[in-house]
Design a protein around this motif. Structure first.
Motif, PDB file in Angstrom:
ATOM      1  N   GLU A  25       0.825  -1.203   0.000  1.00  0.00           N
ATOM      2  CA  GLU A  25       0.000   0.000   0.000  1.00  0.00           C
ATOM      3  C   GLU A  25       0.863   1.259   0.000  1.00  0.00           C
ATOM      4  O   GLU A  25       0.552   2.251  -0.670  1.00  0.00           O
ATOM      5  CB  GLU A  25      -0.917  -0.007   1.220  1.00  0.00           C
ATOM      6  CG  GLU A  25      -2.065   0.979   1.142  1.00  0.00           C
ATOM      7  CD  GLU A  25      -3.049   0.836   2.289  1.00  0.00           C
ATOM      8  OE1 GLU A  25      -4.031   1.602   2.319  1.00  0.00           O
ATOM      9  OE2 GLU A  25      -2.825  -0.048   3.155  1.00  0.00           O
ATOM     10  N   LEU A  26       1.986   1.229   0.721  1.00  0.00           N
ATOM     11  CA  LEU A  26       2.898   2.365   0.750  1.00  0.00           C
ATOM     12  C   LEU A  26       3.477   2.630  -0.631  1.00  0.00           C
ATOM     13  O   LEU A  26       3.551   3.798  -1.073  1.00  0.00           O
ATOM     14  CB  LEU A  26       4.022   2.093   1.745  1.00  0.00           C
ATOM     15  CG  LEU A  26       5.134   3.142   1.825  1.00  0.00           C
ATOM     16  CD1 LEU A  26       4.570   4.498   2.237  1.00  0.00           C
ATOM     17  CD2 LEU A  26       6.233   2.698   2.789  1.00  0.00           C
ATOM     18  N   LYS A  77       2.144   1.951  -3.447  1.00  0.00           N
ATOM     19  CA  LYS A  77       1.077   2.484  -4.288  1.00  0.00           C
ATOM     20  C   LYS A  77       0.882   3.976  -4.041  1.00  0.00           C
ATOM     21  O   LYS A  77       0.764   4.775  -4.983  1.00  0.00           O
ATOM     22  CB  LYS A  77      -0.222   1.727  -3.993  1.00  0.00           C
ATOM     23  CG  LYS A  77      -1.393   2.116  -4.902  1.00  0.00           C
ATOM     24  CD  LYS A  77      -2.720   1.629  -4.352  1.00  0.00           C
ATOM     25  CE  LYS A  77      -2.686   0.149  -4.020  1.00  0.00           C
ATOM     26  NZ  LYS A  77      -3.995  -0.319  -3.505  1.00  0.00           N
ATOM     27  N   TYR A  78       0.859   4.382  -2.778  1.00  0.00           N
ATOM     28  CA  TYR A  78       0.673   5.792  -2.452  1.00  0.00           C
ATOM     29  C   TYR A  78       1.873   6.628  -2.903  1.00  0.00           C
ATOM     30  O   TYR A  78       1.723   7.755  -3.380  1.00  0.00           O
ATOM     31  CB  TYR A  78       0.455   5.971  -0.950  1.00  0.00           C
ATOM     32  CG  TYR A  78      -0.946   5.622  -0.485  1.00  0.00           C
ATOM     33  CD1 TYR A  78      -2.057   5.986  -1.225  1.00  0.00           C
ATOM     34  CD2 TYR A  78      -1.143   4.916   0.704  1.00  0.00           C
ATOM     35  CE1 TYR A  78      -3.335   5.659  -0.807  1.00  0.00           C
ATOM     36  CE2 TYR A  78      -2.421   4.581   1.137  1.00  0.00           C
ATOM     37  CZ  TYR A  78      -3.515   4.957   0.376  1.00  0.00           C
ATOM     38  OH  TYR A  78      -4.784   4.639   0.793  1.00  0.00           O
ATOM     39  N   GLN A  79       3.065   6.076  -2.731  1.00  0.00           N
ATOM     40  CA  GLN A  79       4.261   6.816  -3.152  1.00  0.00           C
ATOM     41  C   GLN A  79       4.286   7.004  -4.658  1.00  0.00           C
ATOM     42  O   GLN A  79       4.658   8.076  -5.155  1.00  0.00           O
ATOM     43  CB  GLN A  79       5.519   6.078  -2.684  1.00  0.00           C
ATOM     44  CG  GLN A  79       5.734   6.140  -1.179  1.00  0.00           C
ATOM     45  CD  GLN A  79       6.905   5.301  -0.715  1.00  0.00           C
ATOM     46  OE1 GLN A  79       7.246   4.303  -1.351  1.00  0.00           O
ATOM     47  NE2 GLN A  79       7.527   5.671   0.407  1.00  0.00           N
ATOM     48  N   ALA A 139       1.700   7.232  -6.528  1.00  0.00           N
ATOM     49  CA  ALA A 139       0.633   8.174  -6.875  1.00  0.00           C
ATOM     50  C   ALA A 139       0.895   9.577  -6.336  1.00  0.00           C
ATOM     51  O   ALA A 139       0.103  10.486  -6.571  1.00  0.00           O
ATOM     52  CB  ALA A 139      -0.699   7.651  -6.356  1.00  0.00           C
ATOM     53  N   LYS A 190       0.829  10.516  -3.221  1.00  0.00           N
ATOM     54  CA  LYS A 190      -0.023  10.820  -2.063  1.00  0.00           C
ATOM     55  C   LYS A 190       0.832  10.781  -0.803  1.00  0.00           C
ATOM     56  O   LYS A 190       0.894   9.779  -0.089  1.00  0.00           O
ATOM     57  CB  LYS A 190      -1.187   9.835  -1.985  1.00  0.00           C
ATOM     58  CG  LYS A 190      -2.124   9.894  -3.183  1.00  0.00           C
ATOM     59  CD  LYS A 190      -3.286   8.919  -3.025  1.00  0.00           C
ATOM     60  CE  LYS A 190      -4.250   9.019  -4.201  1.00  0.00           C
ATOM     61  NZ  LYS A 190      -5.395   8.087  -4.068  1.00  0.00           N
ATOM     62  N   GLN A 191       1.492  11.886  -0.527  1.00  0.00           N
ATOM     63  CA  GLN A 191       2.475  11.932   0.544  1.00  0.00           C
ATOM     64  C   GLN A 191       1.866  11.813   1.940  1.00  0.00           C
ATOM     65  O   GLN A 191       2.463  11.208   2.834  1.00  0.00           O
ATOM     66  CB  GLN A 191       3.301  13.221   0.427  1.00  0.00           C
ATOM     67  CG  GLN A 191       4.070  13.338  -0.876  1.00  0.00           C
ATOM     68  CD  GLN A 191       4.998  12.150  -1.096  1.00  0.00           C
ATOM     69  OE1 GLN A 191       5.644  11.663  -0.162  1.00  0.00           O
ATOM     70  NE2 GLN A 191       5.044  11.657  -2.337  1.00  0.00           N
ATOM     71  N   GLU A 219      -0.940  10.216   2.892  1.00  0.00           N
ATOM     72  CA  GLU A 219      -1.295   8.821   3.140  1.00  0.00           C
ATOM     73  C   GLU A 219      -0.048   7.958   3.309  1.00  0.00           C
ATOM     74  O   GLU A 219       0.001   7.056   4.153  1.00  0.00           O
ATOM     75  CB  GLU A 219      -2.157   8.283   1.994  1.00  0.00           C
ATOM     76  CG  GLU A 219      -3.542   8.899   1.896  1.00  0.00           C
ATOM     77  CD  GLU A 219      -3.541  10.184   1.076  1.00  0.00           C
ATOM     78  OE1 GLU A 219      -2.434  10.710   0.813  1.00  0.00           O
ATOM     79  OE2 GLU A 219      -4.629  10.646   0.718  1.00  0.00           O
ATOM     80  N   ALA A 220       0.983   8.253   2.497  1.00  0.00           N
ATOM     81  CA  ALA A 220       2.229   7.493   2.586  1.00  0.00           C
ATOM     82  C   ALA A 220       2.897   7.692   3.942  1.00  0.00           C
ATOM     83  O   ALA A 220       3.420   6.741   4.538  1.00  0.00           O
ATOM     84  CB  ALA A 220       3.178   7.906   1.464  1.00  0.00           C
TER      85      ALA A 220
END
Length: 321
Positions: A235-236, A238-240, A242, A244-245, A247-248
């Protein structure tokens, strides 16, 4: 159940998530065990997906007509009887793992499960507890004491017996698998919506805890769950990717917490594996040579008397012998 005899080489096991998680690693299972301090919805949801609850309690003999649930002699899942003392922790783990569909396991455990397939619970228990590699894995974090008190004329004391059982979902019902009981115990069906099986399990366990005196600390509860680290790492990433800091960053904190917990488990398990008798002996010799052993012994007696006095003022029982 844990007793005070030799138990054919099976040693006592701590009700500790680090110990159970290390056993699961040895078995090649991608699961861990966590402490569960509350049965509220928030605590349970934070550990999902959750496969089973391992319950430790002080064993007392109770009349069969006071038992909750009903025996299911036709339970088709994995269920092994406990045929030697002190093996109940590993038996509880196996009784849980054997009822998790499509679970990945190590080759030795897979062979054991396949070999015992279609055996009755008594025979299965005999085979399981006769497994040398499994006993060694069980004992690896609970080595026998190297200090013997035999021959010192100390009064014999009867120790409380503690026992592990497991609660889990199977075929739409919550089951209790207790290696000391003749059959699996069915505690009724559960609603698939909402909390699912955990709602029913909570009711059963809370009713069981309520049979103890108010404030009793004669039990503990462990949760058998998926190892969260692989999912958090995926999940990390994926957020990185995208960008999305925020959420990451939240996931980084969760990962750090999980890794810190594993490092603590590793440290504590390394202490359990180490034989400290040599160190204790060396310290006692050094104190004796320095002329400080007798004062240290007298100070220890004073401290113990103070602890006993404080315990008596709180109404707690404490043996003075």
């Amino acid at each position: 159940m844990s007793g005070d005899d030799d138990s054919n080489g099976w040693q006592l096991t701590e009700s500790d998530p680090g110990v159970f998680s290390e056993l699961l690693k040895t078995l090649g299972v991608p699961l861990i065990v966590d402490d569960l301090y509350s049965l509220d919805s928030e605590s349970l949801s934070s550990l999902q997906p959750l496969h089973a609850l391992i319950f430790l309690f002080k064993w007392v003999s109770t009349p069969s007509d006071t038992m909750s649930g009903t025996y299911d002699p036709d339970f088709p899942g994995f269920f092994a009887h406990q045929v030697v003392n002190n093996a109940c922790a590993t038996l509880a783990v196996l009784n849980a793992l054997g009822n998790i569909p499509s679970l990945k396991t190590g080759s030795q455990l897979a062979e054991l499960m396949e070999f015992t397939n279609n055996m009755d619970p008594q025979t299965r228990g005999l085979v399981v507890t006769s497994s040398d590699w499994l006993r060694e894995a069980h004992n690896s974090l609970s080595p026998p004491s190297a200090i013997s008190l035999d021959g010192l004329g100390l009064p014999k004391q009867t120790e409380d017996a503690y026992h592990f059982v497991v609660y889990l979902p199977s075929m739409g019902s919550v089951y209790e698998l207790d290696g000391l009981k003749p059959h699996a115990v069915r505690h009724g069906s559960y609603d698939e919506t909402g909390e699912g099986w955990l709602s029913r399990a909570r009711e059963v366990i809370e009713n069981r805890i309520a049979t103890y005196p108010a404030g009793a600390l004669d039990f503990s509860l462990l949760a058998l769950r998926d190892d969260p680290i692989p999912a958090l790492q995926a999940e990390l990433a994926k957020y990185q990717a995208a960008g999305k800091q925020t959420e990451a960053a939240e996931l980084v904190v969760k990962l750090e917490s999980e890794n810190f917990k594993r490092n603590r488990w590793n440290f504590e398990n390394s202490l359990r594996r180490h034989n400290h008798v040599g160190l204790v002996h060396a310290l006692l010799v050094a104190l004796a040579k320095a002329g400080r052993l007798e004062p240290a012994k007298e100070n220890a007696k004073t401290v113990m008397k103070e602890r006993i006095a404080k315990s008596k003022t709180r109404g707690e029982a404490m043996d003075e012998s």
